[in-house]
Design an enzyme around this catalytic site. Structure first.
Site, PDB file in Angstrom:
ATOM      1  N   GLY A 113       0.658   1.376   6.690  1.00  0.00           N
ATOM      2  CA  GLY A 113       1.739   1.712   5.786  1.00  0.00           C
ATOM      3  C   GLY A 113       2.545   2.905   6.246  1.00  0.00           C
ATOM      4  O   GLY A 113       2.012   3.840   6.858  1.00  0.00           O
TER       5      GLY A 113
ATOM      6  N   ASP B  27       9.118  -1.088   1.363  1.00  0.00           N
ATOM      7  CA  ASP B  27       7.649  -1.049   1.343  1.00  0.00           C
ATOM      8  C   ASP B  27       7.169   0.382   1.593  1.00  0.00           C
ATOM      9  O   ASP B  27       6.244   0.633   2.363  1.00  0.00           O
ATOM     10  CB  ASP B  27       7.045  -2.009   2.368  1.00  0.00           C
TER      11      ASP B  27
ATOM     12  N   ASN C 166       1.202  -3.293   7.560  1.00  0.00           N
ATOM     13  CA  ASN C 166       0.815  -4.684   7.336  1.00  0.00           C
ATOM     14  C   ASN C 166       1.869  -5.362   6.476  1.00  0.00           C
ATOM     15  O   ASN C 166       2.090  -4.941   5.343  1.00  0.00           O
ATOM     16  CB  ASN C 166      -0.541  -4.743   6.635  1.00  0.00           C
TER      17      ASN C 166
ATOM     18  N   HIS D 197       7.990  -8.467   2.435  1.00  0.00           N
ATOM     19  CA  HIS D 197       7.987  -7.977   3.827  1.00  0.00           C
ATOM     20  C   HIS D 197       7.796  -9.076   4.883  1.00  0.00           C
ATOM     21  O   HIS D 197       6.800  -9.112   5.618  1.00  0.00           O
ATOM     22  CB  HIS D 197       6.968  -6.867   4.023  1.00  0.00           C
TER      23      HIS D 197
ATOM     24  N   HIS E 260      10.299  -2.822  -3.688  1.00  0.00           N
ATOM     25  CA  HIS E 260       8.952  -2.757  -3.108  1.00  0.00           C
ATOM     26  C   HIS E 260       8.624  -1.322  -2.688  1.00  0.00           C
ATOM     27  O   HIS E 260       8.849  -0.917  -1.547  1.00  0.00           O
ATOM     28  CB  HIS E 260       8.864  -3.694  -1.905  1.00  0.00           C
TER      29      HIS E 260
ATOM     30  N   HIS F  31       2.296 -10.996  -1.214  1.00  0.00           N
ATOM     31  CA  HIS F  31       1.877 -10.491   0.095  1.00  0.00           C
ATOM     32  C   HIS F  31       1.196 -11.662   0.790  1.00  0.00           C
ATOM     33  O   HIS F  31       0.120 -12.102   0.373  1.00  0.00           O
ATOM     34  CB  HIS F  31       0.913  -9.316  -0.094  1.00  0.00           C
TER      35      HIS F  31
ATOM     36  N   ASN G  97      -0.985  -1.810  -6.801  1.00  0.00           N
ATOM     37  CA  ASN G  97      -2.277  -1.572  -6.125  1.00  0.00           C
ATOM     38  C   ASN G  97      -2.589  -0.079  -6.122  1.00  0.00           C
ATOM     39  O   ASN G  97      -2.541   0.601  -5.111  1.00  0.00           O
ATOM     40  CB  ASN G  97      -2.299  -2.162  -4.717  1.00  0.00           C
TER      41      ASN G  97
END
Length: 458
Positions: free
Chosen positions: A350, A331, A304, A258, A86, A205, A120
């Site tokens: 983030g 992440d 998040n 996550h 990730h 997610h 993304n």
């Protein structure tokens, strides 16, 4: 392509392929390191010979072949290198924040031998041409093997499925709308049906936007104290419950990204017990930090899902120990400095994490006496398992994927800068213990600390 066609498809696809610029296959003698690989039954001081990019031999004392690189590793530990499922490389579209070269350089510096990049980006990785272009760039720029996830829905809009089978054929490692949930249960069910043809895992997610709303941190005492809108734990756990139920019904495979809340852990434990094919991950920041860290409104503590309570953190640790949480993922989410310098509510969510993951967890969990070193290495090397990647090992005959770590080295995060293009690290300024000195990934030397030189054997 109809759902019926998907249901009748074999779902057989070639194994996930990772791409990198690589380097010449290494021939290296690592002398006197303490090897730790519980899967291979290794826990002791030995020499390791890497020949032509593979683990060739392990013994108490080995002679270096002519022309081999010699690494004097007394006092260091040799682990199988880590795998991160990730990571955000911000390519294409935001190369000012990260690119394939800088992101994989940061990963190698953190001891990783493989990563999976999320889709993304700008544009979203939702079509075969975009994915092909990324793979081509990785073959020219990536310091370590890199795989690319493709989107579940076109534009990550949550409405129309991507051509999942075609994307799998051109190399998608899996499918995710990471950064956004698949809001519609009907669309999620359809994705699970098409998954049978695509033969790849759906990584999710999990967040109910109608519950998380405009929240910027965990909903609890700290959010009330600060007057910041909160994101309740049930926003995550309720969506995980929905998707576990759908995965069981459709006999699909999902990976929950996550995990942050103890309620989510409960849902996943029940789902696994019921036979659901579900795996999940937790991040270093959720395992080590709580919403107390948000008290200062430091935007490097905004992510998040958000940092939650200490009870949540302790539940994640216990689930990681038991195996209910399968692996650790960073992440890694780079952001431009000016974006993170905005007020807390306006700053993007983030944090980066590739370069600090092992050291932060070693410092907080292993030295803190709550987690065994061998188990930490297991969980950090398991990130590719949900996606069909081989687990790195030090067994003779295996591709050389190893990292050398100085468990005694203390360092201040960010003091010497970062390999990443971005500096929004949740552990910035902290003193950590444990430093990666060298990483060999897929048989090639991918990273060595500047002060950690190799010598050639005459």
């Amino acid at each position: 392509m109809s759902a019926a066609a998907a249901a009748n498809g074999s779902g057989h696809r070639p194994a996930v392929e990772l791409d990198s610029a690589g380097g010449p296959p290494a021939t290296v003698l690592v002398r006197g390191a303490r090897l730790l690989d519980s899967r291979a039954g290794l826990n002791g001081v030995s020499d390791v010979l890497v020949r032509d990019g593979r683990i060739a031999e392990i013994a108490a004392t080995l002679d270096a072949p002519e022309g081999a690189e010699l690494v004097e590793a007394e006092g260091l530990h040799a682990f199988p290198a880590f795998v991160d499922p990730h990571v955000h490389l911000r390519t294409p579209g935001r190369e000012d924040e990260e690119d394939i070269d800088s992101g994989t350089r940061a990963a190698a510096a953190g001891g990783f031998c493989a990563i999976l990049a999320q889709p993304n980006t700008h544009p979203v990785v939702d079509s075969a041409p975009v994915l092909r272009s990324l793979r081509e760039r990785a073959r020219a720029e990536a310091r370590i093997p890199t795989g690319f996830m493709a989107a579940i829905t076109v534009g990550q809009q949550g409405e129309r499925l991507t051509e999942m089978a075609e994307l799998a054929d051109v190399g998608a490692a899996g499918f995710t709308d990471d950064g956004l949930p698949v809001r519609s249960g009907g669309v999620m069910r359809q994705a699970l049906q098409y998954q049978r043809l695509a033969g790849r895992v759906l990584a999710l997610h999990e967040e109910d936007p109608s519950l998380s709303g405009d929240g910027a941190m965990h909903e609890g005492e700290m959010s009330a104290l600060l007057g910041v809108a909160g994101i309740p734990s049930v926003s995550e756990s309720s969506m995980v419950a929905r998707d576990c139920a759908l995965a069981l019904y459709e006999e699909g495979r999902i990976h929950v990204q996550h995990v942050s809340a103890r309620e989510t852990v409960d849902v996943i434990e029940r789902a696994k017990a019921a036979g659901t094919a579900v795996t999940c991950e937790a991040t270093p920041h959720h395992l080590l930090l709580t919403d107390e860290a948000v008290r200062s409104l430091d935007t490097n503590m905004k992510m998040n899902p958000p940092l939650r309570s200490d009870a949540d953190r302790r539940a994640l640790i216990e689930a990681l120990r038991s195996g209910a949480i399968d692996c650790i993922a960073t992440d890694h989410a780079p952001h431009a400095r000016e974006e993170k310098e905005q007020p807390f509510e306006l700053a993007p969510m983030g944090v980066t994490g590739l370069e600090t993951a092992f050291a932060a967890l070693h410092t907080g969990l292993v030295l803190g006496g709550v987690f065994e070193l061998s188990l930490l290495v297991e969980r950090m090397t398991s990130g590719g398992t949900p996606f069909g990647l081989e687990v790195p090992t030090l067994r003779p005959g295996a591709p050389a994927n190893l990292c050398l770590v100085d468990l005694q080295a203390e360092w201040d995060v960010g003091e010497a800068g970062y390999e990443s293009r971005s500096a929004n690290c949740a552990f910035a300024g902290r003193r950590l213990t444990g430093r990666v000195r060298m990483t060999i990934a897929d048989g090639a030397v991918a990273y060595r600390e500047r002060s950690f030189a190799l010598g050639a054997v005459a």
